[in-house]
Design an enzyme around this catalytic site. Structure first.
Site, PDB file in Angstrom:
ATOM      1  N   ASP A   1     -21.259  11.549  20.412  1.00 31.09           N
ATOM      2  CA  ASP A   1     -22.471  10.932  19.873  1.00 31.09           C
ATOM      3  C   ASP A   1     -23.060  11.791  18.754  1.00 31.09           C
ATOM      4  OD1 ASP A   1     -24.496   9.063  19.693  1.00 31.09           O
ATOM      5  OD2 ASP A   1     -25.690   9.951  21.302  1.00 31.09           O
TER       6      ASP A   1
ATOM      7  N   HIS B   1     -18.806   9.646  10.434  1.00 30.62           N
ATOM      8  CA  HIS B   1     -17.672   9.176  11.231  1.00 30.62           C
ATOM      9  C   HIS B   1     -16.378   9.898  10.833  1.00 30.62           C
ATOM     10  CE1 HIS B   1     -20.152   6.260  13.126  1.00 30.62           C
ATOM     11  NE2 HIS B   1     -20.289   5.475  12.063  1.00 30.62           N
TER      12      HIS B   1
ATOM     13  N   LEU C   1      -0.967  17.408  27.661  1.00 28.82           N
ATOM     14  CA  LEU C   1      -2.292  16.809  27.742  1.00 28.82           C
ATOM     15  C   LEU C   1      -2.201  15.289  27.625  1.00 28.82           C
ATOM     16  CD1 LEU C   1      -5.490  17.092  27.506  1.00 28.82           C
ATOM     17  CD2 LEU C   1      -5.095  17.042  25.027  1.00 28.82           C
TER      18      LEU C   1
END
Length: 251
Positions: free
Chosen positions: A25, A42, A136
């Protein structure tokens, strides 16, 4: 931004949590604070994803889930949505090969119906290429809403009952959880939200029942390994009881 005078930790004071989820956020506010367009926030946020994936792998985190685009984000201005979709396209095209080379498995959680054909193909490509990787696991929550996921699971349960495959009284926590979108993934041990906001915003509501929540003031484009380490250290200061006795963190 993190306090420049704060000590920079080299490693967390304990083993890495098995599964870390992040609500990314603050891209827009990061840009606004610098007099930049939201699109630049962004773009810088994508760079932060790269740093987070690299740091998670180095720290031994097994699953990293990032909340990239919510079901509610479709209400944003069309120009911003177009920019976000463009960033997704570029991320997959530019980063997928590197993720694959580094043994990262990519999985996507969220509603696929209604996506444009090229976006849907990119998501399938990312999953198919990395399916056999054993390092991962990067879970990308895209077009995702936790309430919508729970409704989908309820619909699956109702359909199974209607087909005679199970009885209504057989539905319990375990069988219902198995009907969620990714039942094979462990629940997140730690959920981090950046930007200072302190809410889950329809993210992993079922899976977060006993997650430790850490809210940090850093805007997502400034998130780095030091911020991740500090969140993990806070995780290790918690006593995890799961409704009972104290449990060990980092398990």
């Amino acid at each position: 931004m993190p306090d420049a005078g704060a000590p920079q930790l080299s490693t967390p004071k304990g083993p890495a949590p098995r599964h870390v989820a992040i609500i990314m956020d603050g891209n827009g506010r990061w840009a606004a604070a610098r007099g930049l367009p939201r699109a630049e926030g962004h773009r810088r946020g994508v760079e932060a994803i790269r740093r987070a994936v690299r740091a998670a792998g180095e720290l031994g985190i097994r699953y990293l889930t990032v909340f990239s685009f919510s079901s509610e984000n479709w209400t944003r201005p069309a120009a911003e949505i177009s920019e976000l979709m463009g960033l997704l396209r570029r991320f997959v095209r530019n980063d997928l090969a590197d993720l694959h080379a580094n043994n990262v498995r990519v999985r996507i959680v969220g509603e696929r119906e209604g996506l444009t054909a090229d976006i849907a193909r990119l998501l399938v490509e990312a999953e198919d290429l990395t399916r056999g990787n054993t390092g991962l696991t990067l879970v990308v929550a895209f077009n995702y809403g936790a309430r919508q996921e729970i409704v989908r699971a309820a619909q699956r349960a109702a359909q199974a009952v209607a087909r005679g495959e199970m009885a209504a009284e057989d539905i319990d926590l375990e069988s219902f959880a198995a009907l969620l979108d990714m039942p094979d993934l462990p629940d997140p041990d730690l959920i981090i939200r950046t930007s200072g906001e302190q809410r889950l915003s329809n993210f992993l509501l079922w899976q977060s029942a006993y997650s430790e929540l850490v809210f940090i003031p850093t805007y997502w484009p400034d998130f780095d390994r030091a911020a991740l380490e500090q969140a993990i250290d806070e995780f290790h200061r918690r006593e995890r009881r799961f409704g009972g006795l104290v449990a060990q963190t980092g398990s």
